[in-house]
Design a protein around this motif. Structure first.
Motif, PDB file in Angstrom:
ATOM      1  N   UNK A  73      41.365  76.490 -52.353  1.00 30.04           N
ATOM      2  CA  UNK A  73      39.930  76.351 -52.553  1.00 30.04           C
ATOM      3  C   UNK A  73      39.220  77.563 -51.979  1.00 30.04           C
ATOM      4  N   UNK A  74      38.002  77.770 -52.421  1.00 32.00           N
ATOM      5  CA  UNK A  74      37.193  78.856 -51.878  1.00 32.00           C
ATOM      6  C   UNK A  74      36.156  78.297 -50.920  1.00 32.00           C
ATOM      7  N   UNK A  75      35.794  79.097 -49.936  1.00 37.06           N
ATOM      8  CA  UNK A  75      34.697  78.756 -49.044  1.00 37.06           C
ATOM      9  C   UNK A  75      33.593  79.792 -49.191  1.00 37.06           C
ATOM     10  N   UNK A  76      32.382  79.325 -49.402  1.00 45.10           N
ATOM     11  CA  UNK A  76      31.230  80.225 -49.464  1.00 45.10           C
ATOM     12  C   UNK A  76      30.245  79.816 -48.371  1.00 45.10           C
ATOM     13  N   UNK A  77      29.212  80.601 -48.111  1.00 43.64           N
ATOM     14  CA  UNK A  77      28.302  80.263 -47.022  1.00 43.64           C
ATOM     15  C   UNK A  77      27.765  78.835 -47.140  1.00 43.64           C
ATOM     16  N   UNK A  78      27.752  78.129 -46.024  1.00 45.09           N
ATOM     17  CA  UNK A  78      27.336  76.736 -46.012  1.00 45.09           C
ATOM     18  C   UNK A  78      28.493  75.757 -46.063  1.00 45.09           C
ATOM     19  N   UNK A  79      29.699  76.272 -46.293  1.00 44.49           N
ATOM     20  CA  UNK A  79      30.855  75.373 -46.366  1.00 44.49           C
ATOM     21  C   UNK A  79      31.463  75.130 -44.991  1.00 44.49           C
ATOM     22  N   UNK A  80      31.936  73.900 -44.798  1.00 42.11           N
ATOM     23  CA  UNK A  80      32.638  73.513 -43.577  1.00 42.11           C
ATOM     24  C   UNK A  80      34.122  73.438 -43.873  1.00 42.11           C
ATOM     25  N   UNK A  81      34.930  74.119 -43.070  1.00 40.73           N
ATOM     26  CA  UNK A  81      36.373  74.005 -43.239  1.00 40.73           C
ATOM     27  C   UNK A  81      36.859  72.769 -42.507  1.00 40.73           C
ATOM     28  N   UNK A  82      37.032  71.665 -43.208  1.00 40.62           N
ATOM     29  CA  UNK A  82      37.700  70.477 -42.665  1.00 40.62           C
ATOM     30  C   UNK A  82      36.991  69.790 -41.512  1.00 40.62           C
ATOM     31  N   UNK A  83      35.941  69.043 -41.787  1.00 39.72           N
ATOM     32  CA  UNK A  83      35.205  68.345 -40.743  1.00 39.72           C
ATOM     33  C   UNK A  83      35.973  67.187 -40.105  1.00 39.72           C
TER      34      UNK A  83
END
Lengths: 235, 235
Positions: A73-83
């Motif tokens: 998956x991609x992460x862009x600004x505002x994304x949380x990696x695994x809360x």
DNA sequence: GCAGAGATTTCACCTGTGTGAATGATCGCA
DNA sequence: TGCGATCATTCACACAGGTGAAATCTCTGC
């Protein structure tokens, strides 16, 4: 600092000034900076905190022994990696940067405190997680059933819409700081093949994407509808 | 009734007699029975309860307009279909049976009650969810990077290990009530191609699978290590 | 015991995608 | 200003896997 996350969550719940304040606060402490193509956390490490992407792109990926790599998956600004990652002893995958990244490390305690005190935030984070897993399902369909052209079209639409949700698009265009090799790793295609198909998407696409999960799967192929500039954001 | 779920959760936390009692109770009310190849819930429906599979196999799938179908995950006895689904207005995918299925519908209230009163159950369900999403990631890798032979080998290993976790294997063999078309829909392969590759797996495999996420990805291809009987469980 | 539906198996042929290699662009940096 | 590294682009060729159709096989219900 946390404006992208807040903007995203507000698509689902209305946040009070206190809610926003609390999020801002959590995102202010422990900010770290990474260069491009670095691992933020590697397979086998044990997760210490939740990472909130403030700026730049990252990805979740898994690597096989012989070098094959799948971007999950991609992460862009505002994304949380695994809360929710604390439950696991060690990572079964890695998270690495694509561009230079600025992120906030949110500790377990801060996060628990946040969800204890602000029910709307809790609800919004639940929703965020469900949307993330829905996207993950869509990737499964993408890789399993769609042709190269459709895969790339679908991925570009997904990214465009996600960026629009956090306010990082301009009209019909957005930045796409992703190399062809990375597009290939995400779509299960070779880098050589990405270009011929990406060109196809560029030719065919003129419609605007609509809705959260565009499904351009008809025999006609994908229409991207996104004018994409391959360009790094100015620092 | 809930013995499979309990057995699975006990791989992670030690449940007290009261915990087990509560789970049994929740699984006793609202039991429903479905025939083979029926939808339990369809795309577009709004989810009313969590389904606990008591007996039989089901799957989560998505269908494209032109008929292409991707199976996104399998459900075997002891599996919960989406313990968090209430947040969503409507399903973005369907859940259908493979064999005849007996399941318990657990309402939102019963589930909340359960997680409120029994912290060990809450923790176990969290863990269950994380394992599920890890499996989903593994499917992404499977579809994106592995060859036909490896995909089928990996899938068979996954299913065998999951069945062993709930006590549904006998020595090195287990039931696999899944048609070749369904195996193809899950691995992104055509039914015709499944057979030649499944034969390959049967020839190559003699090792025992080990660990939770077997990764037979070397150039040598997958080794299944599972003697699989294609046979429906007696009713 | 028979008919019909669904599942498996096999075959011949086709095509989408991968591979490897060579050439150009672009950009950061000394 | 020029060097090296990283990406993009193109080509020729190879092969994994898809397609369609036909021949069994195996149930299940009547």
């Amino acid at each position: 600092m946390a404006q992208h996350l807040i903007r995203k969550l507000e698509h689902f719940v209305r946040l009070s000034p206190e809610d926003k304040q609390a999020l801002e606060e959590a995102a202010r402490r422990n900010v770290r900076v990474f260069g491009a193509h670095q691992d933020i956390i590697s397979e086998g490490d044990s997760p210490e905190h939740v990472n909130l992407i403030l700026e730049g792109w990252a990805c979740r990926y898994k690597q096989l022994e012989d070098g094959r790599r799948q971007i999950i998956s991609f992460f862009v600004p505002g994304d949380l990696c695994d809360p929710h990652v604390f439950v696991l002893r060690e990572m079964d995958h890695s998270i690495g940067t694509i561009t230079p990244v600025r992120l906030a490390e949110i500790s377990r305690d801060v996060l628990l405190n946040l969800t204890d005190r602000y029910p709307r935030i809790t609800k919004a984070l639940w929703w965020e997680m469900l949307v993330t897993t829905a996207i993950q399902r869509e990737w499964t369909v993408n890789l399993g059933q769609r042709t190269a052209l459709e895969r790339i079209g679908h991925l570009l639409c997904e990214l465009f819409i996600r960026l629009r949700t956090v306010g990082l698009t301009e009209g019909d265009s957005c930045l796409l700081p992703v190399t062809q090799v990375e597009l290939g790793d995400a779509t299960g295609l070779s880098n050589v093949h990405v270009i011929s198909r990406a060109a196809g998407v560029a030719e065919q696409g003129a419609d605007r994407p609509e809705g959260q999960a565009p499904d351009h799967s008809g025999p006609g192929g994908a229409s991207a509808g996104v004018a994409v500039q391959r360009e790094l954001p100015a620092p």
